[in-house]
Every structure is written in C-alpha cells, then in structure tokens.
Design an enzyme around this catalytic site. Sequence first.
Site, mmCIF file in Angstrom:
data_model
loop_
_atom_site.group_PDB
_atom_site.id
_atom_site.type_symbol
_atom_site.label_atom_id
_atom_site.label_comp_id
_atom_site.label_asym_id
_atom_site.label_seq_id
_atom_site.Cartn_x
_atom_site.Cartn_y
_atom_site.Cartn_z
ATOM 1 N N ARG A 282 0.689 -1.308 0.075
ATOM 2 C CA ARG A 282 -0.028 -0.021 0.001
ATOM 3 C C ARG A 282 0.911 1.409 0.025
ATOM 4 N NH1 ARG A 282 -4.872 -0.726 4.551
ATOM 5 N NH2 ARG A 282 -3.732 -2.318 5.652
ATOM 6 N N ARG B 143 7.782 8.076 5.712
ATOM 7 C CA ARG B 143 7.550 9.405 5.942
ATOM 8 C C ARG B 143 8.011 9.828 7.663
ATOM 9 N NH1 ARG B 143 1.864 9.884 4.392
ATOM 10 N NH2 ARG B 143 1.995 12.415 5.071
ATOM 11 N N TYR C 108 12.415 2.905 -1.182
ATOM 12 C CA TYR C 108 11.876 4.102 -1.149
ATOM 13 C C TYR C 108 12.853 5.158 -1.400
ATOM 14 C CZ TYR C 108 7.060 2.393 -0.031
ATOM 15 O OH TYR C 108 5.841 1.760 -0.113
ATOM 16 N N ASP D 276 0.521 5.538 0.565
ATOM 17 C CA ASP D 276 -0.282 6.367 1.244
ATOM 18 C C ASP D 276 -0.993 7.359 0.203
ATOM 19 O OD1 ASP D 276 -0.065 5.173 3.551
ATOM 20 O OD2 ASP D 276 1.751 6.395 4.380
#
Length: 247
Positions: free
Chosen positions: A50, A199, A113, A52
Amino acid sequence: MQRYFIHLAYNGKNYFGWQRQPKDISVQEVLENDISVLLKESITIVGAGRTDTGVHAKNFYAHFDTSNKLNEQDCQQLAYKLNAFLPKDIVVFSIFKVDNQMHARFSATSRTYRYYVSTKKNPFQQDMAYTVLQALNVELMNECCQKLLQYNDFTSFSKVHTQTNNNLCTITFAQWQRLPNNILCFEISANRFLRNMVRAIVGTLLQVGKGKLSVDDFCRIIEQKNRNEAGESAPAHALFLEEISYQ
C-alpha cells in the site's frame, strides 16, 4: 485460472493511495475497472503493498488471475490497450505470465523508497520534493541512518491500530545523498515497511538535521516504541516507491 503480473508506475498526486477505498479514488480501483472491461470479466488486482495518499511509485508490481489464456502477444496487446484507457498519471510497462504461486506482495523480498528534499525554493520542484530552507546537518542524519540498521522493531514510526501482526522490519540500507540542484535524497531499503513508516522516519531525521534531536535522542525514540515520541510525518508528495525485488 492463470496468474499474471503487471509492472506499472503512477503519480500519486490525484489518488488516495494504491488500495481501493469505499468513497475515494485509488490506483487499484482505476486499474481494476479498466482491465475488467478489456478482459470482459471481473478482475481483482493484488498490489505489492500500500502506498499512502499522494505517494508515487516509479516501479510497482501487482498480480491478477483470469480465465483468459493470454500468450506473450496477448499480454503486450493488453498493456497497450490499458495505457489507452488509463489516465495520464498511470502507466503500464508490461504484463507477463507467472507461476500461480507467485504473489505480488508476499513474494517480494525487498522494497526501496526515496524521499526528496529541496534545500532552496524552486517552483519546478515543489510538486516532487519537500522544501526545507533551514540548514540541515546531513552527516548527523546519516549517523542516525546507520543506527536504523541496528533495530528491527519500528513501532515508533508506524501508524497505530494497523492490521499488521507485528512491527518488525529488517532495514538493509538507509542513507542521505546530496544531488544536483540543491536536492537531498533519502534512500531506504527493507524487507517490508509499516504504514507511514518512511515518512515518519524522514520527519524525525529532519529534526536531527535541524539540531532539535541528537543521535542518542533518535535511538531513544526507536526504543520507546511509541509513535508520539517521533517527529511529524514528512509530506507525501516527495516520496517515491523506487524498486521492488523478487527472488
């Protein structure tokens, strides 16, 4: 039924993440709707994970099962037609047949990421990088990155009340790099990531870079296993899912 993988990318600006939502538009919903029309059957697509709301994916994988028997040319044609149907912010690179035991999410062994920070105001980077005008101590931030590799419970960087069984992750790489045009890039690789984890890590590392937290403070935050102890999550628009690896 035969299983196929989709290799795709998307700009997440206009979507409420990858996963289908009850009321809000998602990448999964758009893709499922279009491929169901083209294959003339109801198709459910399973993503590699997933992302965001607002997060982008440069390389994303998903799988679907279908009663249609698609050869290599059929897969190429399906990818071509999908790109004609899909909006401009989603692209399908390829579709290919896989063994039915392959799973887009559970067969993945590593994910990478990247998060981009602009250290000077730039109107051409504002949609893809987070502007931080305060001076940052990158060396100290990288010292904290090495500390990340020494831990495996990242409860402090996870959204609360998620559906995961545990908050254990193995981080194999974490580093900030200076890029041209006043850009800092944070790259992180792990076997899995928790909701909001990257994040939250970036937001906390930026507090270190600004001199508001020490390296010891950063380690203490991880050890507290309390999301309230960590920094605020960095904005979503500067985060990219860069790579997903399979055995």
